[in-house]
Design a protein around this motif. Structure first.
Motif, PDB file in Angstrom:
ATOM      1  N   ALA A 102     -31.197  17.125 -12.294  1.00  0.00           N
ATOM      2  CA  ALA A 102     -32.008  15.733 -12.575  1.00  0.00           C
ATOM      3  C   ALA A 102     -33.377  16.046 -12.390  1.00  0.00           C
ATOM      4  O   ALA A 102     -33.751  16.332 -11.228  1.00  0.00           O
ATOM      5  CB  ALA A 102     -31.474  14.469 -11.896  1.00  0.00           C
ATOM      6  N   SER A 103     -34.252  15.181 -13.124  1.00  0.00           N
ATOM      7  CA  SER A 103     -35.829  15.216 -12.788  1.00  0.00           C
ATOM      8  C   SER A 103     -35.985  14.500 -11.621  1.00  0.00           C
ATOM      9  O   SER A 103     -35.312  13.337 -11.336  1.00  0.00           O
ATOM     10  CB  SER A 103     -36.429  14.803 -14.059  1.00  0.00           C
ATOM     11  OG  SER A 103     -36.028  13.454 -14.390  1.00  0.00           O
ATOM     12  N   ILE A 104     -37.022  15.030 -10.862  1.00  0.00           N
ATOM     13  CA  ILE A 104     -37.479  14.073  -9.563  1.00  0.00           C
ATOM     14  C   ILE A 104     -38.191  13.065 -10.160  1.00  0.00           C
ATOM     15  O   ILE A 104     -39.236  12.979 -10.774  1.00  0.00           O
ATOM     16  CB  ILE A 104     -37.816  14.857  -8.561  1.00  0.00           C
ATOM     17  CG1 ILE A 104     -36.952  16.102  -8.197  1.00  0.00           C
ATOM     18  CG2 ILE A 104     -38.487  13.939  -7.319  1.00  0.00           C
ATOM     19  CD1 ILE A 104     -37.673  16.853  -7.083  1.00  0.00           C
ATOM     20  N   SER A 105     -37.847  11.509  -9.834  1.00  0.00           N
ATOM     21  CA  SER A 105     -38.850  10.750 -10.172  1.00  0.00           C
ATOM     22  C   SER A 105     -38.841   9.287  -9.317  1.00  0.00           C
ATOM     23  O   SER A 105     -37.832   9.460  -8.375  1.00  0.00           O
ATOM     24  CB  SER A 105     -38.267   9.949 -11.471  1.00  0.00           C
ATOM     25  OG  SER A 105     -36.931   9.223 -11.342  1.00  0.00           O
ATOM     26  N   PRO A 106     -39.940   8.679  -8.883  1.00  0.00           N
ATOM     27  CA  PRO A 106     -40.088   7.714  -7.956  1.00  0.00           C
ATOM     28  C   PRO A 106     -38.950   6.738  -8.020  1.00  0.00           C
ATOM     29  O   PRO A 106     -38.504   6.240  -6.948  1.00  0.00           O
ATOM     30  CB  PRO A 106     -41.468   7.046  -8.419  1.00  0.00           C
ATOM     31  CG  PRO A 106     -42.147   8.108  -8.936  1.00  0.00           C
ATOM     32  CD  PRO A 106     -41.106   9.174  -9.729  1.00  0.00           C
ATOM     33  N   ALA A 107     -38.536   6.302  -9.306  1.00  0.00           N
ATOM     34  CA  ALA A 107     -37.633   5.402  -9.422  1.00  0.00           C
ATOM     35  C   ALA A 107     -36.269   5.614  -8.903  1.00  0.00           C
ATOM     36  O   ALA A 107     -35.503   4.933  -8.008  1.00  0.00           O
ATOM     37  CB  ALA A 107     -37.176   5.162 -10.974  1.00  0.00           C
ATOM     38  N   ARG A 108     -35.938   6.982  -9.259  1.00  0.00           N
ATOM     39  CA  ARG A 108     -34.435   7.673  -8.534  1.00  0.00           C
ATOM     40  C   ARG A 108     -34.773   7.797  -6.954  1.00  0.00           C
ATOM     41  O   ARG A 108     -33.777   7.549  -6.260  1.00  0.00           O
ATOM     42  CB  ARG A 108     -34.417   8.861  -9.223  1.00  0.00           C
ATOM     43  CG  ARG A 108     -33.690   8.632 -10.550  1.00  0.00           C
ATOM     44  CD  ARG A 108     -33.508   9.897 -11.199  1.00  0.00           C
ATOM     45  NE  ARG A 108     -32.879   9.710 -12.424  1.00  0.00           N
ATOM     46  CZ  ARG A 108     -32.935  10.941 -13.507  1.00  0.00           C
ATOM     47  NH1 ARG A 108     -33.609  12.052 -13.243  1.00  0.00           N
ATOM     48  NH2 ARG A 108     -32.397  10.694 -14.574  1.00  0.00           N
ATOM     49  N   LEU A 109     -35.936   8.152  -6.395  1.00  0.00           N
ATOM     50  CA  LEU A 109     -36.171   8.425  -5.112  1.00  0.00           C
ATOM     51  C   LEU A 109     -35.760   7.043  -4.429  1.00  0.00           C
ATOM     52  O   LEU A 109     -35.683   7.090  -2.973  1.00  0.00           O
ATOM     53  CB  LEU A 109     -37.591   8.764  -4.696  1.00  0.00           C
ATOM     54  CG  LEU A 109     -37.820  10.288  -5.158  1.00  0.00           C
ATOM     55  CD1 LEU A 109     -39.354  10.657  -5.083  1.00  0.00           C
ATOM     56  CD2 LEU A 109     -37.054  11.172  -4.155  1.00  0.00           C
ATOM     57  N   SER A 117     -36.202  21.529  -4.995  1.00  0.00           N
ATOM     58  CA  SER A 117     -36.067  21.995  -6.256  1.00  0.00           C
ATOM     59  C   SER A 117     -35.780  23.632  -6.691  1.00  0.00           C
ATOM     60  O   SER A 117     -36.195  24.185  -5.834  1.00  0.00           O
ATOM     61  CB  SER A 117     -37.438  21.479  -7.063  1.00  0.00           C
ATOM     62  OG  SER A 117     -37.549  22.007  -8.337  1.00  0.00           O
ATOM     63  N   TYR A 118     -34.994  23.730  -7.760  1.00  0.00           N
ATOM     64  CA  TYR A 118     -34.886  25.142  -7.874  1.00  0.00           C
ATOM     65  C   TYR A 118     -35.443  25.850  -9.222  1.00  0.00           C
ATOM     66  O   TYR A 118     -35.340  26.776  -9.678  1.00  0.00           O
ATOM     67  CB  TYR A 118     -33.583  25.304  -7.587  1.00  0.00           C
ATOM     68  CG  TYR A 118     -32.583  24.352  -8.431  1.00  0.00           C
ATOM     69  CD1 TYR A 118     -32.218  24.290  -9.483  1.00  0.00           C
ATOM     70  CD2 TYR A 118     -32.000  23.423  -7.466  1.00  0.00           C
ATOM     71  CE1 TYR A 118     -31.268  23.394 -10.032  1.00  0.00           C
ATOM     72  CE2 TYR A 118     -31.413  22.339  -8.108  1.00  0.00           C
ATOM     73  CZ  TYR A 118     -31.037  22.439  -9.480  1.00  0.00           C
ATOM     74  OH  TYR A 118     -30.405  21.511  -9.839  1.00  0.00           O
ATOM     75  N   ILE A 119     -35.854  24.621 -10.261  1.00  0.00           N
ATOM     76  CA  ILE A 119     -36.411  24.939 -11.313  1.00  0.00           C
ATOM     77  C   ILE A 119     -37.328  23.668 -11.929  1.00  0.00           C
ATOM     78  O   ILE A 119     -37.165  22.534 -11.253  1.00  0.00           O
ATOM     79  CB  ILE A 119     -35.291  25.114 -12.367  1.00  0.00           C
ATOM     80  CG1 ILE A 119     -35.520  25.794 -13.639  1.00  0.00           C
ATOM     81  CG2 ILE A 119     -34.508  23.833 -12.655  1.00  0.00           C
ATOM     82  CD1 ILE A 119     -34.385  26.124 -14.866  1.00  0.00           C
ATOM     83  N   ALA A 120     -38.146  24.071 -12.847  1.00  0.00           N
ATOM     84  CA  ALA A 120     -38.867  22.779 -13.416  1.00  0.00           C
ATOM     85  C   ALA A 120     -39.032  22.811 -14.739  1.00  0.00           C
ATOM     86  O   ALA A 120     -38.559  23.837 -15.510  1.00  0.00           O
ATOM     87  CB  ALA A 120     -40.330  23.096 -12.863  1.00  0.00           C
ATOM     88  N   VAL A 121     -39.248  21.669 -15.517  1.00  0.00           N
ATOM     89  CA  VAL A 121     -39.410  21.620 -16.860  1.00  0.00           C
ATOM     90  C   VAL A 121     -40.626  20.957 -17.216  1.00  0.00           C
ATOM     91  O   VAL A 121     -41.536  20.354 -16.379  1.00  0.00           O
ATOM     92  CB  VAL A 121     -38.228  20.780 -17.519  1.00  0.00           C
ATOM     93  CG1 VAL A 121     -37.010  21.286 -17.206  1.00  0.00           C
ATOM     94  CG2 VAL A 121     -38.413  19.217 -16.951  1.00  0.00           C
ATOM     95  N   THR A 219     -42.462  18.737 -14.373  1.00  0.00           N
ATOM     96  CA  THR A 219     -41.407  18.232 -13.344  1.00  0.00           C
ATOM     97  C   THR A 219     -40.502  18.913 -12.630  1.00  0.00           C
ATOM     98  O   THR A 219     -39.705  19.756 -13.316  1.00  0.00           O
ATOM     99  CB  THR A 219     -40.366  17.174 -14.161  1.00  0.00           C
ATOM    100  OG1 THR A 219     -41.603  16.095 -14.958  1.00  0.00           O
ATOM    101  CG2 THR A 219     -39.825  16.234 -13.458  1.00  0.00           C
ATOM    102  N   PRO A 220     -40.372  18.788 -11.474  1.00  0.00           N
ATOM    103  CA  PRO A 220     -39.484  19.728 -10.742  1.00  0.00           C
ATOM    104  C   PRO A 220     -38.113  19.016 -10.846  1.00  0.00           C
ATOM    105  O   PRO A 220     -37.766  17.720 -10.842  1.00  0.00           O
ATOM    106  CB  PRO A 220     -39.927  19.533  -9.126  1.00  0.00           C
ATOM    107  CG  PRO A 220     -40.403  18.371  -9.215  1.00  0.00           C
ATOM    108  CD  PRO A 220     -41.339  18.036 -10.626  1.00  0.00           C
ATOM    109  N   ILE A 221     -36.800  19.832 -10.780  1.00  0.00           N
ATOM    110  CA  ILE A 221     -35.667  19.527 -11.103  1.00  0.00           C
ATOM    111  C   ILE A 221     -34.896  19.950  -9.746  1.00  0.00           C
ATOM    112  O   ILE A 221     -35.122  20.634  -9.111  1.00  0.00           O
ATOM    113  CB  ILE A 221     -34.925  20.563 -12.121  1.00  0.00           C
ATOM    114  CG1 ILE A 221     -35.731  19.983 -13.691  1.00  0.00           C
ATOM    115  CG2 ILE A 221     -33.616  20.194 -12.389  1.00  0.00           C
ATOM    116  CD1 ILE A 221     -35.305  18.657 -13.874  1.00  0.00           C
TER     117      ILE A 221
END
Length: 258
Positions: A102-109, A117-121, A219-221
């Motif tokens: 899942a993408s890292i986002s302030p809302a989810r944090l 993170s191990y991959i980015a998009v 975005t880091p995943i």
């Protein structure tokens, strides 16, 4: 008197200890005791996680990662169906021990923790061949007569609403997807990652990437985890570092064309 005073302190200390809430058990303990690792996944993010409705099984990058994790832990893997709008809630409620990518986002944090993170998009806009000439860059999408399709609860929904305030945003609920709205002619543009976009270009001959001067939102995943469960977070982070050293993440990325 001194004895009574000491006795009173001891009783008071004991009462405090008994009154203190018991420390919550880590997900790690639960997984090892039950022998099952529960992972929430949407099954609609190709090639990360794709569900086969006929067999109710999953394949993809995430599935390979989680299968390896379960194998290393010596437990069974159970993929728990979820969707993007309830992905975080499922972790918070304990419906599963973690999620796939899942993408890292302030809302989810605000509600959940993340692994390293191990991959980015990065994000690109897409349309169909017959409409490709209508768009030249990001600004050409932000027009009142342009319909931009997205899926409810995804990070893409928030992005397109911010990026294209003058366009008409068409929001669909999973399992429907934004790209399907564009393919059907009900919308003009969808935004997705380079990961999914490369596969859609291969799968649907009519899909075209809109030429832009620069990709947006690199975005880091990472994996979503219970926010306060530091024991479980530490375990996953250490496992990720170990597997990176072994080259496992590179091998799986290469397998899935990432």
């Amino acid at each position: 008197m001194k004895l009574l005073k000491n006795l009173g302190l001891a009783v008071g200390f004991a009462a405090t200890v008994l009154a203190a809430p018991a420390m919550a058990q880590s997900a790690l303990n639960d997984i090892l005791s039950t022998g099952v690792l529960k992972v929430g996944t949407t099954g609609d993010w190709n090639p990360m996680s794709v569900r086969d409705p006929a067999t109710n099984s999953y394949v993809g990058y995430d599935i390979d990662i989680m299968t390896e994790l379960a194998t290393d832990m010596g437990v069974e893997l159970e993929m728990v169906p979820t969707d993007w709008k309830t992905l975080v809630n499922g972790v918070v409620a304990g419906n599963y021990h973690m999620t796939g990518s899942a993408s890292i986002s302030p809302a989810r944090l605000k509600a959940a923790g993340y692994s390293r993170s191990y991959i980015a998009v990065e994000m690109f806009p897409f349309t169909t061949e017959e409409k490709l000439g209508d768009f030249t860059d990001w600004d050409s999408i932000n027009q009142a007569d342009v319909k931009v399709a997205t899926t409810l609860g995804t990070s893409f929904e928030k992005m397109v609403k911010e990026w294209f305030p003058d366009a008409e945003i068409v929001v669909v609920e999973a399992p429907a997807r934004g790209f399907q709205e564009v393919l059907s002619g009900r919308a003009d543009v969808f935004v997705t990652s380079n990961i999914e976009g490369s596969l859609l270009l291969q799968k649907f001959p009519n899909v075209r990437q809109i030429e832009v001067t620069q990709a947006r939102a690199p975005t880091p995943i990472a994996m979503l985890l219970p926010q306060t469960d530091q024991v479980w977070i530490n375990y996953i982070n250490s496992w990720i570092e170990l597997k990176k050293t072994e080259g496992f993440f590179e091998e799986v990325a290469y397998k899935w064309g990432l």
